[in-house]
Design a protein around this motif. Sequence first.
Motif, PDB file in Angstrom:
ATOM      1  N   ALA A 286      12.895   4.313  -7.851  1.00 23.75           N
ATOM      2  CA  ALA A 286      12.174   3.136  -8.503  1.00 23.75           C
ATOM      3  C   ALA A 286      10.659   3.247  -8.055  1.00 23.75           C
ATOM      4  O   ALA A 286      10.075   2.953  -9.085  1.00 23.75           O
ATOM      5  N   THR A 287      10.279   3.624  -6.884  1.00 21.32           N
ATOM      6  CA  THR A 287       8.730   3.861  -6.628  1.00 21.32           C
ATOM      7  C   THR A 287       8.398   5.042  -7.427  1.00 21.32           C
ATOM      8  O   THR A 287       7.228   4.784  -7.723  1.00 21.32           O
ATOM      9  N   ARG A 288       9.193   6.035  -7.480  1.00 22.59           N
ATOM     10  CA  ARG A 288       8.624   7.453  -7.901  1.00 22.59           C
ATOM     11  C   ARG A 288       8.392   6.936  -9.526  1.00 22.59           C
ATOM     12  O   ARG A 288       7.363   7.377 -10.160  1.00 22.59           O
ATOM     13  N   ASP A 289       9.584   6.255 -10.115  1.00 18.33           N
ATOM     14  CA  ASP A 289       9.544   6.054 -11.489  1.00 18.33           C
ATOM     15  C   ASP A 289       8.361   5.157 -11.982  1.00 18.33           C
ATOM     16  O   ASP A 289       7.528   5.394 -12.770  1.00 18.33           O
ATOM     17  N   TYR A 290       7.932   3.964 -11.024  1.00 10.86           N
ATOM     18  CA  TYR A 290       6.911   3.181 -11.316  1.00 10.86           C
ATOM     19  C   TYR A 290       5.439   4.034 -11.247  1.00 10.86           C
ATOM     20  O   TYR A 290       4.773   3.853 -12.207  1.00 10.86           O
TER      21      TYR A 290
ATOM     22  N   SER B 297       0.953  -1.198   0.180  1.00 12.05           N
ATOM     23  CA  SER B 297       0.066  -0.054   0.085  1.00 12.05           C
ATOM     24  C   SER B 297       0.674   1.380   0.230  1.00 12.05           C
ATOM     25  O   SER B 297       2.124   1.224   0.103  1.00 12.05           O
ATOM     26  N   TYR B 298       0.267   2.313   0.060  1.00 16.54           N
ATOM     27  CA  TYR B 298       1.213   3.430  -0.291  1.00 16.54           C
ATOM     28  C   TYR B 298       2.136   3.923   0.903  1.00 16.54           C
ATOM     29  O   TYR B 298       3.339   4.467   0.718  1.00 16.54           O
ATOM     30  N   GLU B 299       1.714   3.336   2.111  1.00 19.06           N
ATOM     31  CA  GLU B 299       2.679   3.587   3.530  1.00 19.06           C
ATOM     32  C   GLU B 299       3.958   2.888   3.202  1.00 19.06           C
ATOM     33  O   GLU B 299       4.876   3.604   3.642  1.00 19.06           O
ATOM     34  N   ASN B 300       4.057   1.883   2.288  1.00 22.74           N
ATOM     35  CA  ASN B 300       5.218   1.114   1.927  1.00 22.74           C
ATOM     36  C   ASN B 300       6.189   2.210   1.333  1.00 22.74           C
ATOM     37  O   ASN B 300       7.593   1.942   1.584  1.00 22.74           O
ATOM     38  N   ASP B 301       5.636   3.140   0.576  1.00 25.37           N
ATOM     39  CA  ASP B 301       6.616   3.952  -0.098  1.00 25.37           C
ATOM     40  C   ASP B 301       7.420   4.796   0.772  1.00 25.37           C
ATOM     41  O   ASP B 301       8.633   5.231   0.261  1.00 25.37           O
TER      42      ASP B 301
ATOM     43  N   THR C 145      11.831   4.989   3.970  1.00 23.16           N
ATOM     44  CA  THR C 145      13.032   5.148   3.451  1.00 23.16           C
ATOM     45  C   THR C 145      13.897   6.244   4.417  1.00 23.16           C
ATOM     46  O   THR C 145      13.367   6.565   5.576  1.00 23.16           O
ATOM     47  N   GLU C 146      15.181   6.079   4.257  1.00 26.50           N
ATOM     48  CA  GLU C 146      16.101   6.918   5.247  1.00 26.50           C
ATOM     49  C   GLU C 146      15.909   8.474   4.849  1.00 26.50           C
ATOM     50  O   GLU C 146      15.507   9.204   6.086  1.00 26.50           O
ATOM     51  N   GLU C 147      15.364   8.877   3.893  1.00 25.73           N
ATOM     52  CA  GLU C 147      14.878  10.106   3.790  1.00 25.73           C
ATOM     53  C   GLU C 147      13.566  10.589   4.418  1.00 25.73           C
ATOM     54  O   GLU C 147      13.589  11.893   5.134  1.00 25.73           O
ATOM     55  N   ALA C 148      12.698   9.575   4.264  1.00 23.08           N
ATOM     56  CA  ALA C 148      11.362   9.800   5.197  1.00 23.08           C
ATOM     57  C   ALA C 148      11.725   9.759   6.462  1.00 23.08           C
ATOM     58  O   ALA C 148      10.821  10.487   7.199  1.00 23.08           O
ATOM     59  N   ALA C 149      12.411   8.856   6.964  1.00 23.31           N
ATOM     60  CA  ALA C 149      12.788   8.866   8.497  1.00 23.31           C
ATOM     61  C   ALA C 149      13.409  10.142   9.020  1.00 23.31           C
ATOM     62  O   ALA C 149      12.864  10.639  10.021  1.00 23.31           O
TER      63      ALA C 149
ATOM     64  N   VAL D 160      10.657   9.499  -1.416  1.00 24.33           N
ATOM     65  CA  VAL D 160      10.441   7.999  -1.688  1.00 24.33           C
ATOM     66  C   VAL D 160      11.443   7.400  -2.554  1.00 24.33           C
ATOM     67  O   VAL D 160      12.417   8.374  -3.255  1.00 24.33           O
ATOM     68  N   ARG D 161      11.945   6.368  -2.764  1.00 27.72           N
ATOM     69  CA  ARG D 161      12.890   5.777  -3.609  1.00 27.72           C
ATOM     70  C   ARG D 161      12.718   6.084  -5.361  1.00 27.72           C
ATOM     71  O   ARG D 161      11.641   5.981  -5.642  1.00 27.72           O
TER      72      ARG D 161
END
Length: 274
Positions: free
Chosen positions: A262-266, A101-105, A108-112, A259-260
């Motif tokens: 790969a996530t953004r590109d997808y 789900s979107y929470e998994n996006d 990441t280190e940046e989000a933390a 987000v990473r």
Amino acid sequence: MSFRRSNAGISNYKRFFKVDYIAYVEGKTDLQYWESLFSIFRPQLRVRFEKKDGIENLKDIVEGVLHGEIQNVFVCRDADYRPLIGNDQIHPRLLRTYGYSYENDFVTEEAAAAVARLIAPRPIDENFIKRAFRRYTFRLSKVGEAILRMDVSFAAVGEGLMSRKNPRDLMTGDEKSGYVFATLEAKQRYRERIKKGERGSIDFAPHGQVFPRYYCGHSIFFVFLTWCRAVVENRCGRPQNASNGVIKNHLLSHYNTLVRPATRDYMEAQLADL
């Protein structure tokens, strides 16, 4: 008996709101996520978003889209385990999250670092947070990858290994120290589950590492936020009050940088095909 428009009615529903499309989402928080992504990647589209309170309430619309009986709508869903167990329904107007789900996006280190900066009572070393979170997720992944693969495999043929309603399931720890997987309990649960039937055969190779991408979004976000609050308190004192909703809004507003790639590109490619 609930009201349900005809396929033609759903297809023409957009005309009442003078928009290009109607987008159906699963719930309130999903609505905020998909609104954000459309505004980032397809701002020129006029879209009205409506929530349906669960995937079960979207099934008939999904079928209508798949069979060409419903036009002018998007269905925006959580991926759940569908891509892994081979029952992902493919259609340009059936959109899904990159992970469970979107929470998994946002695991990441940046989000933390962004969450820590938001809730810290004083300035905090973001590089320290990123390094610490990298170590923490590496430790979680060593156990979480195996547990998640087992859960997916069992879920493919019936009952899985984990509860997706209790974010603390198969976890040990507390709000002060954060959570890690309870390996002994996981092994015991596996022994009990295998008595009910063998695991399904899943080819994980095309998907690479599936943890934390496909770990239950509600659960992984709970673990993520608990760690952020614990590390802030240990580093610089009691965190400032910030509800999960406030934090989610903060993360969504900085989606591109948190987000990473790969996530953004997808997600960008998925919306570009509309």
